[in-house]
Design an enzyme around this catalytic site. Structure first.
Site, short mmCIF file in Angstrom:
data_model
loop_
_atom_site.label_atom_id
_atom_site.label_comp_id
_atom_site.label_asym_id
_atom_site.label_seq_id
_atom_site.Cartn_x
_atom_site.Cartn_y
_atom_site.Cartn_z
N SER A 1 0.83 -1.20 0.00
CA SER A 1 0.00 0.00 0.00
C SER A 1 0.87 1.25 0.00
O SER A 1 2.06 1.20 0.34
CB SER A 1 -0.92 0.02 1.22
N LYS B 1 0.55 -0.71 15.49
CA LYS B 1 -0.81 -1.08 15.87
C LYS B 1 -1.29 -2.36 15.17
O LYS B 1 -2.25 -2.98 15.63
CB LYS B 1 -1.78 0.07 15.60
N ASP B 2 -0.62 -2.76 14.09
CA ASP B 2 -1.00 -3.98 13.38
C ASP B 2 -0.35 -5.23 13.95
O ASP B 2 -0.69 -6.35 13.55
CB ASP B 2 -0.62 -3.88 11.90
N THR C 1 -15.92 3.63 9.23
CA THR C 1 -14.72 3.18 9.92
C THR C 1 -14.68 1.66 9.92
O THR C 1 -15.72 1.01 9.99
CB THR C 1 -14.64 3.70 11.37
N SER D 1 -12.87 0.09 12.24
CA SER D 1 -12.38 -0.20 13.58
C SER D 1 -13.51 -0.31 14.59
O SER D 1 -14.29 0.64 14.77
CB SER D 1 -11.40 0.90 14.02
N LEU D 2 -13.59 -1.45 15.27
CA LEU D 2 -14.58 -1.62 16.33
C LEU D 2 -14.30 -0.66 17.49
O LEU D 2 -15.22 -0.17 18.15
CB LEU D 2 -14.56 -3.07 16.82
N ARG D 3 -13.02 -0.38 17.73
CA ARG D 3 -12.62 0.58 18.76
C ARG D 3 -13.20 1.96 18.47
O ARG D 3 -13.79 2.61 19.35
CB ARG D 3 -11.09 0.65 18.83
N ARG D 4 -13.03 2.41 17.23
CA ARG D 4 -13.57 3.72 16.86
C ARG D 4 -15.09 3.73 16.89
O ARG D 4 -15.71 4.69 17.34
CB ARG D 4 -13.05 4.12 15.47
N LYS D 5 -15.68 2.66 16.39
CA LYS D 5 -17.15 2.57 16.37
C LYS D 5 -17.72 2.72 17.78
O LYS D 5 -18.64 3.51 18.01
CB LYS D 5 -17.58 1.23 15.77
N ARG E 1 -13.39 -0.54 4.55
CA ARG E 1 -12.14 -1.27 4.38
C ARG E 1 -11.37 -0.71 3.19
O ARG E 1 -11.89 0.05 2.39
CB ARG E 1 -12.42 -2.76 4.13
N GLY E 2 -10.11 -1.14 3.06
CA GLY E 2 -9.28 -0.71 1.96
C GLY E 2 -8.12 0.12 2.42
O GLY E 2 -8.02 0.51 3.59
N ASN E 3 -7.19 0.40 1.51
CA ASN E 3 -6.05 1.25 1.81
C ASN E 3 -6.52 2.68 2.07
O ASN E 3 -7.66 3.05 1.79
CB ASN E 3 -5.04 1.21 0.67
N ARG F 1 -10.13 4.42 1.10
CA ARG F 1 -11.12 4.87 2.10
C ARG F 1 -11.45 6.35 1.93
O ARG F 1 -12.60 6.75 2.14
CB ARG F 1 -10.60 4.57 3.50
N CYS G 1 -8.10 -6.45 17.14
CA CYS G 1 -8.93 -5.47 16.46
C CYS G 1 -10.42 -5.77 16.64
O CYS G 1 -11.27 -4.92 16.40
CB CYS G 1 -8.59 -5.42 14.97
#
Length: 310
Positions: free
Chosen positions: A12, A82-83, A126, A128-132, A148-150, A154, A241
């Site tokens: 990416s 973070k990954d 988003t 991310s479940l964290r952000r959601k 999703r996606g790069n 997005r 995640c």
């Protein structure tokens, strides 16, 4: 000292920027060494039509790079910290953690600018479940759309999927020079970052002492200590995640390490927040202690509900 280093990276734009940044640092430090990049595709890159929380598993963006490292095809890999799973495969180590860029989460909303200005039932993208969870805690009316996606993909989906806003990591946008898209950086009392967000991780073979020595100058000790506390917290909670937690560590002016964390239900209605302070040398213990305390104070029940509904 080695005469050649092969760096593994995802393909990416952001991953290539990160790998080229590290390559540039290495070339400046060791001008006689040949630095080569090898692009690879990970599971997380291949599966783009399923939310990350539903794919499950760990190392979605790292596994293929790690296999190549263990096979001797590459000498090191550059990841977004973070990954990275909290437990690395046997034979691999975290060789360096770079100085952290802004760890925050960016709201991008050309029409409304800020979270507070978004209309009722606004559509926000988003992955991310964290952000959601944290968004819904602040604004229960929002409609969260999986994204999703790069990074560039997005950004395009903001228009093509008729979204009112999207959330992306500030660090990635800044690294690619796309920070002009940011309309608000969410304050941490609304949205705590993911573990390691904003830092780069250099992974290498534990037995490859020559490579480890060459990477040492890229290790930023304050960031390593802060993110060690975060990763220790995550390890104790046993999250990834697919679990809505946010955590951020930083060293204050007095040299003390503070750690702020939140565990939430996916709908943002149930919340456990807490803070811990301690010595940077005890970062791992600090993260573990805070996690245990939060699990005992309601976090365990939140996570139990999450697993029983899967």
């Amino acid at each position: 000292m080695k005469q050649k280093l092969v760096i593994g990276t995802r393909g990416s734009k952001l991953a290539l920027w990160q790998a080229n940044y590290v390559a540039g640092c290495l070339r400046a430090r060791y001008p006689a060494v040949e630095i080569v990049l090898k692009n690879m595709v990970t599971t997380g890159d291949r599966i783009l039509d399923v939310p990350l929380a539903k794919i499950g598993g760990k190392g979605l963006f790292t596994k293929e790079l790690e296999v190549a490292m263990l096979n001797g095809e590459i000498d090191l890999a550059v990841h977004s910290l973070k990954d990275m799973p909290t437990e690395l495969p046997a034979g691999l180590v975290l060789a360096a953690v770079t100085d952290r860029v802004d760890p925050g989460d960016a709201l991008i909303s050309p029409a409304y600018k800020t979270l507070a200005n978004l209309p009722v039932n606004a559509r926000v993208g988003t992955s991310s479940l964290r952000r959601k969870a944290q968004l819904l805690n602040a604004r229960p009316d929002l409609v969260i759309v999986d994204l999703r996606g790069n990074l560039d993909t997005r950004l395009k989906k903001l228009t093509t999927e008729n979204l009112d806003a999207i959330l992306l990591a500030v660090a990635g946008l800044k690294r690619l020079g796309w920070d002009a898209h940011i309309t608000q950086i969410l304050p941490q009392d609304i949205c705590l970052p993911a573990v390691g967000q904003g830092a780069l991780a250099l992974e290498a073979r534990a037995e490859d002492t020559a490579t480890l020595a060459m990477l040492q100058f890229l290790d930023h000790e304050p960031t390593r200590q802060a993110t060690l506390a975060e990763r220790s917290f995550l390890s104790e909670v046993e999250g990834g995640c697919q679990i809505p937690i946010g955590v951020y560590g930083q060293l204050d002016r007095a040299g003390q390490l503070s750690l702020n964390a939140v565990i939430m239900s996916p709908d943002g209605k149930e919340v456990v927040r807490d803070t811990a302070h301690g010595r940077p040398a005890a970062a791992a213990v600090l993260g573990q202690t805070l996690a245990v305390r939060m699990l005992d104070n309601g976090g365990r029940e939140i996570l139990a509900q999450l697993f029983t509904t899967k």
